[in-house]
Design a protein around this motif. Structure first.
Motif, PDB file in Angstrom:
ATOM      1  N   ARG A 107      37.262  42.414  31.677  1.00 42.43           N
ATOM      2  CA  ARG A 107      37.864  41.405  30.806  1.00 42.43           C
ATOM      3  C   ARG A 107      38.543  42.149  29.675  1.00 42.43           C
ATOM      4  O   ARG A 107      37.913  42.894  28.934  1.00 42.43           O
ATOM      5  CB  ARG A 107      36.813  40.457  30.251  1.00 42.43           C
ATOM      6  CG  ARG A 107      37.401  39.555  29.156  1.00 42.43           C
ATOM      7  CD  ARG A 107      36.765  38.207  29.059  1.00 42.43           C
ATOM      8  NE  ARG A 107      37.105  37.283  30.115  1.00 42.43           N
ATOM      9  CZ  ARG A 107      38.302  36.705  30.289  1.00 42.43           C
ATOM     10  NH1 ARG A 107      39.289  36.993  29.491  1.00 42.43           N
ATOM     11  NH2 ARG A 107      38.493  35.840  31.254  1.00 42.43           N
ATOM     12  N   LEU A 108      39.860  41.963  29.560  1.00 45.42           N
ATOM     13  CA  LEU A 108      40.672  42.639  28.554  1.00 45.42           C
ATOM     14  C   LEU A 108      41.300  41.584  27.655  1.00 45.42           C
ATOM     15  O   LEU A 108      42.337  41.026  27.983  1.00 45.42           O
ATOM     16  CB  LEU A 108      41.790  43.445  29.216  1.00 45.42           C
ATOM     17  CG  LEU A 108      41.390  44.373  30.369  1.00 45.42           C
ATOM     18  CD1 LEU A 108      42.622  44.935  31.039  1.00 45.42           C
ATOM     19  CD2 LEU A 108      40.482  45.467  29.873  1.00 45.42           C
ATOM     20  N   LEU A 109      40.658  41.277  26.555  1.00 46.70           N
ATOM     21  CA  LEU A 109      41.093  40.227  25.640  1.00 46.70           C
ATOM     22  C   LEU A 109      41.264  38.927  26.415  1.00 46.70           C
ATOM     23  O   LEU A 109      40.275  38.364  26.852  1.00 46.70           O
ATOM     24  CB  LEU A 109      42.340  40.657  24.867  1.00 46.70           C
ATOM     25  CG  LEU A 109      42.102  41.823  23.894  1.00 46.70           C
ATOM     26  CD1 LEU A 109      43.408  42.342  23.314  1.00 46.70           C
ATOM     27  CD2 LEU A 109      41.147  41.429  22.766  1.00 46.70           C
ATOM     28  N   ASP A 110      42.504  38.443  26.664  1.00 43.41           N
ATOM     29  CA  ASP A 110      42.682  37.156  27.342  1.00 43.41           C
ATOM     30  C   ASP A 110      43.122  37.279  28.792  1.00 43.41           C
ATOM     31  O   ASP A 110      43.742  36.366  29.342  1.00 43.41           O
ATOM     32  CB  ASP A 110      43.686  36.294  26.571  1.00 43.41           C
ATOM     33  CG  ASP A 110      43.100  35.755  25.279  1.00 43.41           C
ATOM     34  OD1 ASP A 110      41.867  35.818  25.117  1.00 43.41           O
ATOM     35  OD2 ASP A 110      43.873  35.281  24.433  1.00 43.41           O
ATOM     36  N   THR A 111      42.842  38.384  29.432  1.00 41.59           N
ATOM     37  CA  THR A 111      43.155  38.541  30.844  1.00 41.59           C
ATOM     38  C   THR A 111      42.028  39.293  31.531  1.00 41.59           C
ATOM     39  O   THR A 111      41.123  39.819  30.876  1.00 41.59           O
ATOM     40  CB  THR A 111      44.508  39.268  31.051  1.00 41.59           C
ATOM     41  OG1 THR A 111      44.911  39.127  32.419  1.00 41.59           O
ATOM     42  CG2 THR A 111      44.420  40.740  30.697  1.00 41.59           C
ATOM     43  N   VAL A 151      41.235  42.079  34.934  1.00 42.30           N
ATOM     44  CA  VAL A 151      41.863  43.039  35.825  1.00 42.30           C
ATOM     45  C   VAL A 151      40.840  43.517  36.836  1.00 42.30           C
ATOM     46  O   VAL A 151      39.731  43.906  36.468  1.00 42.30           O
ATOM     47  CB  VAL A 151      42.395  44.255  35.023  1.00 42.30           C
ATOM     48  CG1 VAL A 151      42.922  45.329  35.951  1.00 42.30           C
ATOM     49  CG2 VAL A 151      43.458  43.822  34.036  1.00 42.30           C
ATOM     50  N   ALA A 152      41.225  43.466  38.116  1.00 41.88           N
ATOM     51  CA  ALA A 152      40.412  44.097  39.162  1.00 41.88           C
ATOM     52  C   ALA A 152      40.874  45.545  39.269  1.00 41.88           C
ATOM     53  O   ALA A 152      42.070  45.827  39.347  1.00 41.88           O
ATOM     54  CB  ALA A 152      40.600  43.387  40.495  1.00 41.88           C
ATOM     55  N   SER A 155      33.069  42.498  33.913  1.00 42.66           N
ATOM     56  CA  SER A 155      32.833  41.058  33.974  1.00 42.66           C
ATOM     57  C   SER A 155      32.712  40.647  35.432  1.00 42.66           C
ATOM     58  O   SER A 155      33.713  40.510  36.130  1.00 42.66           O
ATOM     59  CB  SER A 155      33.989  40.314  33.302  1.00 42.66           C
ATOM     60  OG  SER A 155      33.795  38.936  33.401  1.00 42.66           O
ATOM     61  N   ALA A 156      31.495  40.443  35.887  1.00 43.41           N
ATOM     62  CA  ALA A 156      31.249  40.151  37.291  1.00 43.41           C
ATOM     63  C   ALA A 156      31.686  38.755  37.717  1.00 43.41           C
ATOM     64  O   ALA A 156      31.956  38.515  38.881  1.00 43.41           O
ATOM     65  CB  ALA A 156      29.768  40.342  37.601  1.00 43.41           C
ATOM     66  N   ASN A 157      31.776  37.817  36.790  1.00 45.10           N
ATOM     67  CA  ASN A 157      32.020  36.422  37.162  1.00 45.10           C
ATOM     68  C   ASN A 157      33.469  35.969  37.034  1.00 45.10           C
ATOM     69  O   ASN A 157      33.774  34.825  37.349  1.00 45.10           O
ATOM     70  CB  ASN A 157      31.138  35.498  36.308  1.00 45.10           C
ATOM     71  CG  ASN A 157      29.665  35.796  36.527  1.00 45.10           C
ATOM     72  OD1 ASN A 157      29.259  36.113  37.635  1.00 45.10           O
ATOM     73  ND2 ASN A 157      28.884  35.718  35.468  1.00 45.10           N
ATOM     74  N   PRO A 181      40.125  37.922  38.823  1.00 39.48           N
ATOM     75  CA  PRO A 181      41.135  38.784  38.194  1.00 39.48           C
ATOM     76  C   PRO A 181      42.536  38.175  38.212  1.00 39.48           C
ATOM     77  O   PRO A 181      42.931  37.521  39.180  1.00 39.48           O
ATOM     78  CB  PRO A 181      41.085  40.057  39.030  1.00 39.48           C
ATOM     79  CG  PRO A 181      40.500  39.650  40.328  1.00 39.48           C
ATOM     80  CD  PRO A 181      39.604  38.480  40.058  1.00 39.48           C
ATOM     81  N   HIS A 182      43.265  38.409  37.126  1.00 37.74           N
ATOM     82  CA  HIS A 182      44.678  38.030  37.033  1.00 37.74           C
ATOM     83  C   HIS A 182      45.573  39.157  37.541  1.00 37.74           C
ATOM     84  O   HIS A 182      46.696  38.909  37.962  1.00 37.74           O
ATOM     85  CB  HIS A 182      45.068  37.741  35.582  1.00 37.74           C
ATOM     86  CG  HIS A 182      44.315  36.613  34.974  1.00 37.74           C
ATOM     87  ND1 HIS A 182      43.430  36.790  33.933  1.00 37.74           N
ATOM     88  CD2 HIS A 182      44.298  35.297  35.257  1.00 37.74           C
ATOM     89  CE1 HIS A 182      42.910  35.627  33.597  1.00 37.74           C
ATOM     90  NE2 HIS A 182      43.414  34.703  34.381  1.00 37.74           N
TER      91      HIS A 182
END
Length: 172
Positions: free
Chosen positions: A8-12, A14-15, A35-37, A40-41
């Motif tokens: 989790r990178l701020l509001d996005t 990434v896988a 962030s496991a749950n 990804p965007h």
């Protein structure tokens, strides 16, 4: 390829997937952002190529081809920061700074590139402050600083100085 790790990178989100050799380095460096749950965007890939070279890609678009491991890791870090910044630039003020929390106060340290913001943040953290953000400080419309726990960006020469200060303070 290793299994995807989602950050989790701020509001996005990434896988990240990579060959285990360098993937473990990135997974460890960004463990606080795992962030496991989340779905990804974006997708960042780090692949080993023939001849010991590496390539990087974001969302299927190659960024680096046939580069060294150091260059590939640097490019992954840049891609992660770029995606984090893009996720908040429309809704937040983004400042090149470091931020720490000391007691009940938030201290944001501004300065030119390579002026020592990160070094000062590490020195303060070693004396009890909490690191909130390094290099990228996102301020929401209410004036609150959003934490962004990416790996600290201290030049190798400064790590030596920090270590010598640590030993000096132990003697005092």
């Amino acid at each position: 390829m290793s299994e995807n790790t989602v950050f989790r990178l701020l509001d996005t989100t990434v896988a990240f997937h990579a060959d285990a050799e360098l993937g473990t380095i990135v997974d460890d460096a960004y463990a606080d952002l795992a962030s496991a749950n989340d779905t990804p965007h974006h997708v960042i890939e780090l692949r080993r190529r023939w001849g010991g070279r590496w390539s990087t890609a974001v969302d299927g678009t190659t960024r680096e081809r046939r580069c060294t491991a150091d260059t590939a890791l640097h490019d992954v870090r840049r891609a992660i920061d770029q995606l984090a910044l893009e996720s908040v630039t429309a809704t937040h003020t983004v400042i090149g700074a470091s931020a720490i929390r000391m007691g009940g106060a938030l201290v944001v340290m501004f300065g030119n590139i390579v002026s020592g913001k990160s070094t000062l943040a590490v020195a303060a953290a070693r004396r009890g402050a909490r690191l909130v953000a390094d290099d990228i400080v996102a301020v929401d419309p209410r004036g609150a600083v959003r934490p962004y726990h990416r790996p600290i960006n201290v030049r190798p020469t400064e790590w030596g100085r920090l270590r010598s200060e640590e030993h000096t303070s132990e003697l005092q």
